[in-house]
Structures are given as C-alpha cells and as structure tokens.
Design a protein around this motif. Structure first.
Motif, PDB file in Angstrom:
ATOM      1  N   ILE A 103      -2.530  -3.522  -1.299  1.00  0.00           N
ATOM      2  CA  ILE A 103      -2.097  -2.144  -1.545  1.00  0.00           C
ATOM      3  C   ILE A 103      -2.181  -1.293  -0.288  1.00  0.00           C
ATOM      4  N   THR A 104      -3.123  -1.613   0.619  1.00  0.00           N
ATOM      5  CA  THR A 104      -3.245  -0.872   1.872  1.00  0.00           C
ATOM      6  C   THR A 104      -2.449  -1.510   3.006  1.00  0.00           C
ATOM      7  N   ARG A 105      -1.946  -2.741   2.765  1.00  0.00           N
ATOM      8  CA  ARG A 105      -1.235  -3.513   3.791  1.00  0.00           C
ATOM      9  C   ARG A 105      -2.079  -3.639   5.051  1.00  0.00           C
ATOM     10  N   VAL A 225      -4.979  -6.079 -15.245  1.00  0.00           N
ATOM     11  CA  VAL A 225      -4.104  -5.085 -14.611  1.00  0.00           C
ATOM     12  C   VAL A 225      -3.505  -5.633 -13.325  1.00  0.00           C
ATOM     13  N   LEU A 226      -4.315  -6.314 -12.524  1.00  0.00           N
ATOM     14  CA  LEU A 226      -3.827  -6.854 -11.255  1.00  0.00           C
ATOM     15  C   LEU A 226      -2.753  -7.915 -11.481  1.00  0.00           C
ATOM     16  N   TYR A 227      -2.952  -8.775 -12.470  1.00  0.00           N
ATOM     17  CA  TYR A 227      -1.964  -9.823 -12.724  1.00  0.00           C
ATOM     18  C   TYR A 227      -0.689  -9.246 -13.347  1.00  0.00           C
ATOM     19  N   LEU A 228      -0.818  -8.244 -14.203  1.00  0.00           N
ATOM     20  CA  LEU A 228       0.364  -7.652 -14.820  1.00  0.00           C
ATOM     21  C   LEU A 228       1.210  -6.874 -13.808  1.00  0.00           C
ATOM     22  N   THR A 229       0.591  -6.375 -12.759  1.00  0.00           N
ATOM     23  CA  THR A 229       1.322  -5.612 -11.732  1.00  0.00           C
ATOM     24  C   THR A 229       1.636  -6.461 -10.499  1.00  0.00           C
ATOM     25  N   ALA A 230       1.400  -7.775 -10.582  1.00  0.00           N
ATOM     26  CA  ALA A 230       1.587  -8.634  -9.407  1.00  0.00           C
ATOM     27  C   ALA A 230       3.045  -8.677  -8.952  1.00  0.00           C
ATOM     28  N   ARG A 231       3.979  -8.774  -9.911  1.00  0.00           N
ATOM     29  CA  ARG A 231       5.401  -8.833  -9.535  1.00  0.00           C
ATOM     30  C   ARG A 231       5.843  -7.539  -8.861  1.00  0.00           C
ATOM     31  N   ALA A 232       5.415  -6.399  -9.397  1.00  0.00           N
ATOM     32  CA  ALA A 232       5.760  -5.121  -8.763  1.00  0.00           C
ATOM     33  C   ALA A 232       5.125  -5.009  -7.384  1.00  0.00           C
ATOM     34  N   ASP A 240       8.708   0.989   1.077  1.00  0.00           N
ATOM     35  CA  ASP A 240       8.790   2.044   0.070  1.00  0.00           C
ATOM     36  C   ASP A 240      10.221   2.268  -0.418  1.00  0.00           C
ATOM     37  N   GLN A 241      11.171   2.372   0.502  1.00  0.00           N
ATOM     38  CA  GLN A 241      12.548   2.657   0.093  1.00  0.00           C
ATOM     39  C   GLN A 241      13.134   1.517  -0.723  1.00  0.00           C
ATOM     40  N   MET A 242      12.927   0.305  -0.272  1.00  0.00           N
ATOM     41  CA  MET A 242      13.473  -0.848  -0.993  1.00  0.00           C
ATOM     42  C   MET A 242      12.854  -0.979  -2.378  1.00  0.00           C
ATOM     43  N   SER A 243      11.522  -0.819  -2.471  1.00  0.00           N
ATOM     44  CA  SER A 243      10.859  -0.979  -3.762  1.00  0.00           C
ATOM     45  C   SER A 243      11.259   0.131  -4.728  1.00  0.00           C
ATOM     46  N   CYS A 244      11.393   1.350  -4.237  1.00  0.00           N
ATOM     47  CA  CYS A 244      11.855   2.439  -5.115  1.00  0.00           C
ATOM     48  C   CYS A 244      13.273   2.175  -5.605  1.00  0.00           C
ATOM     49  N   GLY A 245      14.119   1.640  -4.726  1.00  0.00           N
ATOM     50  CA  GLY A 245      15.481   1.316  -5.127  1.00  0.00           C
ATOM     51  C   GLY A 245      15.528   0.218  -6.169  1.00  0.00           C
ATOM     52  N   LEU A 246      14.513  -0.645  -6.192  1.00  0.00           N
ATOM     53  CA  LEU A 246      14.463  -1.722  -7.180  1.00  0.00           C
ATOM     54  C   LEU A 246      13.711  -1.331  -8.445  1.00  0.00           C
ATOM     55  N   GLY A 247      13.335  -0.058  -8.538  1.00  0.00           N
ATOM     56  CA  GLY A 247      12.757   0.448  -9.778  1.00  0.00           C
ATOM     57  C   GLY A 247      11.246   0.431  -9.865  1.00  0.00           C
ATOM     58  N   VAL A 248      10.550   0.219  -8.752  1.00  0.00           N
ATOM     59  CA  VAL A 248       9.091   0.206  -8.770  1.00  0.00           C
ATOM     60  C   VAL A 248       8.564   1.636  -8.639  1.00  0.00           C
ATOM     61  N   ARG A 249       7.681   2.025  -9.540  1.00  0.00           N
ATOM     62  CA  ARG A 249       7.051   3.340  -9.470  1.00  0.00           C
ATOM     63  C   ARG A 249       5.813   3.228  -8.581  1.00  0.00           C
ATOM     64  N   LEU A 250       5.968   3.589  -7.326  1.00  0.00           N
ATOM     65  CA  LEU A 250       4.924   3.339  -6.340  1.00  0.00           C
ATOM     66  C   LEU A 250       3.646   4.113  -6.626  1.00  0.00           C
ATOM     67  N   ARG A 252       2.344   5.121  -9.511  1.00  0.00           N
ATOM     68  CA  ARG A 252       1.590   4.505 -10.596  1.00  0.00           C
ATOM     69  C   ARG A 252       1.031   3.146 -10.174  1.00  0.00           C
ATOM     70  N   LEU A 253       1.839   2.367  -9.431  1.00  0.00           N
ATOM     71  CA  LEU A 253       1.383   1.059  -8.963  1.00  0.00           C
ATOM     72  C   LEU A 253       0.180   1.209  -8.032  1.00  0.00           C
ATOM     73  N   THR A 254       0.242   2.167  -7.118  1.00  0.00           N
ATOM     74  CA  THR A 254      -0.867   2.380  -6.186  1.00  0.00           C
ATOM     75  C   THR A 254      -2.125   2.791  -6.929  1.00  0.00           C
ATOM     76  N   LEU A 255      -1.970   3.669  -7.909  1.00  0.00           N
ATOM     77  CA  LEU A 255      -3.123   4.129  -8.678  1.00  0.00           C
ATOM     78  C   LEU A 255      -3.783   2.974  -9.423  1.00  0.00           C
ATOM     79  N   LEU A 256      -2.977   2.149 -10.092  1.00  0.00           N
ATOM     80  CA  LEU A 256      -3.522   1.039 -10.866  1.00  0.00           C
ATOM     81  C   LEU A 256      -4.188   0.004  -9.972  1.00  0.00           C
ATOM     82  N   ARG A 257      -3.520  -0.358  -8.866  1.00  0.00           N
ATOM     83  CA  ARG A 257      -4.034  -1.418  -8.008  1.00  0.00           C
ATOM     84  C   ARG A 257      -5.116  -0.921  -7.051  1.00  0.00           C
ATOM     85  N   PHE A 258      -5.348   0.359  -7.016  1.00  0.00           N
ATOM     86  CA  PHE A 258      -6.508   0.879  -6.278  1.00  0.00           C
ATOM     87  C   PHE A 258      -7.708   1.038  -7.215  1.00  0.00           C
ATOM     88  N   PHE A 259      -7.437   1.468  -8.439  1.00  0.00           N
ATOM     89  CA  PHE A 259      -8.529   1.669  -9.393  1.00  0.00           C
ATOM     90  C   PHE A 259      -9.127   0.341  -9.852  1.00  0.00           C
TER      91      PHE A 259
END
Length: 350
Positions: A103-105, A225-232, A240-250, A252-259
C-alpha cells in the motif's frame, strides 16, 4: 486458450462451475514451506525439558488416557498452544508487512518500523500493569487504538505514504516510544519491570488456549480483508490514474489495507509482545521465492513469517536449555543485518 495459459506457466483448476488459474511451481514451493512448518511443529512438541517420543504425540492429543497426566499436560496445554501461537503470530506479522509494503509502495515499510508495534506495546503494557484482572479480550482492542493512533500521527507528519520520510519519521517515533518504555523500566517496581521486560522481548512462554483464541478472533477478519482486496491491490500497483480508470476506489482500498495490518500487528503484539523484523523480512523472501500477485505475496509472507517465528522460538527454547531466550531477541539478531542491507541497497533513494 488452454495452450496460452500453459505457456504462461499457469494451470486451470476446475471445481464444478468455478475456475481458477494457479501456478504449479508456486504451489509446490508453498507446499514445501507448509511441510517444513508441520515438521518443525512436530519436532517442537517432542523436545523440551521432558522429551516425549514422536509416537506419543498422537496419543496425547486423541487418547490422553494412554499416557501419564504429566505428559498429556505438557503436550496439550504447554507446548501445543505455544507452537501454534508462534505459527499464527508469525503469519499475522508476515501478512501485515506484505500489505504495508504494497500500500505504501515502499520495500522498507513494516508496522514495526513506523511505530505501530511500539504504540501497541505502550498501551497494552499499561493495561497489563494497571488492570491485571481485565479480560484478555481487551488487549487487542486497546492495542489497536494505540497502534492506529501512532500510525495516523506518522501519516500526518509524513504527508505521503510512498516517500522514504514516511519510514524515517516512523522510526523516529518508534525510538521516542521506546525511550518512554525505557524510562518506565528504570523507575518502576522490580516485579513490574520483570513482567514488562519478558513481555516486551517477544516471549511465547505464556501462550495459552484462551490467548490463542483471542488472536484468532481478531486476526482472521483482517486477513480476510487483505485477501478480498488483493485483486484491487494488484490493479492499484499500475498507478493512480490507471487504477481509477479501471474502477478501483483508491481511498477505500487504502483505508482497508492500512487498517488491516494495524489490526494484525496489534493482535500479535497484544498476545506475545514485540516480534520485530518479521513483517520486514517475510515479504522480501516471499517475492524472491514466489513471484506473483498479491495473493501469492500474502500467502508466501504468511508462511515464511510463521516459519521464522516458529524456528526462532524453537531455537530460543531448546538451544540454551534450561535457559530460554525469547523469540523476539533471536529474530532481532537476524533482522538488524537484514534491515541494514536493505538500507544500503536503497541508499541513493534516501
């Protein structure tokens, strides 16, 4: 289609209407690691102050009346929960480190290096000493609040999760919290200091079935949670631009995978104390052995983390008998050179 899948190194598994692409090579490596964990678990159950034959382990678990009460108690109530706790906490820390680095790359990211572990340790230690009669179920709750508070503070100060200063600020806050715990150790009652030092060193000697149940109860939802969000998360690695264009809500994804890593770390630290560097080393080893997406990285990190903690706890318990060295100390002896090597490799980016 099938030929193209095979050339890419995948195999198609069919479960009725379900279809799944897997890499046979990765499955073989994962199976070897799982077998090593099982063998080490069996070895740990037979070795100790009172050696127990391998053939007696199954009788102790399923036919306790066939052995003496002492042997049954040692296997079922002392060694087995301790070894399972080592496997489970190592797996949790491996998952937490893999998710945090993704999540932090940042390959240096680890809940233990950004103050989450120290924040959890401070509040849980306060809970243990100030309210010793409080239920074990409260430890992960309080620890999660402490770890999350420190993590949010680091984010506010760093303002960017992907830059090296995020790690450097986290290390600084970790040192500050460690200094606070050091001040407590030098001024508190000697009995409280002994309890605190044993717990902070990352010892699994106090593992029990109720404590293992608490760890499982809090860690399984975070791992799910980590496994369910693995594909996203795989898509988010494209940018960021590519993932948003493919429908990923960054957001929410960042919040879940940080928490989720904070919860995993808090559950582990609340149960066995500080086990440093597991979340840092396990993902790097998993990337080296298992090249793949987030599912492969998470699974490999969990297996390697479990193997690391189980191996170091077994070494600390048996190599210096009758003296027992906490697993956290042995892991730190391995992890410090590993961390220095990573810093050296990234010296031009810092």
């Amino acid at each position: 289609m099938t030929r193209a899948v095979t050339k890419a190194g995948f195999s198609l598994l069919k479960f009725g209407p379900l279809r799944m692409l897997v890499r046979p090579k990765l499955l073989k490596i994962a199976a070897v690691m799982a077998a090593l964990i099982a063998l080490l678990l069996l070895y740990g159950m037979t070795r100790g102050t009172l050696p127990i034959p391998t053939g007696a382990i199954a009788r102790a678990l399923f036919y306790p009346e066939a052995l003496s009460a002492q042997q049954t108690y040692i296997v079922r109530d002392i060694r087995l929960p301790r070894l399972l706790m080592a496997i489970f906490c190592g797996g949790m820390l491996g998952l937490a480190g893999a998710a945090m680095q993704s999540i932090t790359r940042n390959g240096l990211a680890d809940p233990g290096l950004i103050g989450v572990k120290e924040g959890t340790s401070v509040v849980v230690l306060t809970l243990i000493l100030a309210f010793p009669s409080l239920s074990l179920a409260w430890r992960p709750v309080v620890g999660m609040l402490g770890g999350l508070t420190v993590a949010l503070l680091v984010i506010v100060l760093a303002r960017d999760l992907s830059r090296p200063r995020f790690i450097l600020i986290g290390i600084g806050i970790s040192w500050a919290l460690s200094a606070a715990m050091g001040l407590f150790v030098t001024t508190a009652d000697i009995r409280d200091v002994q309890t605190a030092m044993t717990w902070l060193a990352g010892s699994l000697h106090a593992a029990t079935w109720p404590l293992l149940g608490v760890a499982v109860m809090w860690a399984l939802p975070a791992a799910l949670v980590l496994y369910l969000t693995a594909r996203a998360a795989d898509v988010a690695m494209l940018g960021d631009q590519m993932s948003c264009g493919l429908g990923v809500r960054l957001s929410r994804l960042t919040l879940l995978r940080f928490f989720a890593p904070v919860l995993l770390t808090a559950a582990s630290v609340s149960c066995v104390g500080s086990l440093g560097f597991v979340g840092l080393m396990a993902p790097h080893m998993a990337r080296f052995l298992l090249r793949g997406g987030q599912v492969a990285l998470l699974s490999g990190s969990a297996l390697i983390g479990a193997l690391l903690v189980l191996l170091t706890d077994t070494i600390g318990r048996l190599a210096f008998a009758p003296l027992q060295i906490p697993a956290g100390i042995i892991i730190s002896l391995i992890g410090c050179p590993f961390f220095i090597l990573l810093l050296w490799r990234r010296r031009d980016a810092l």
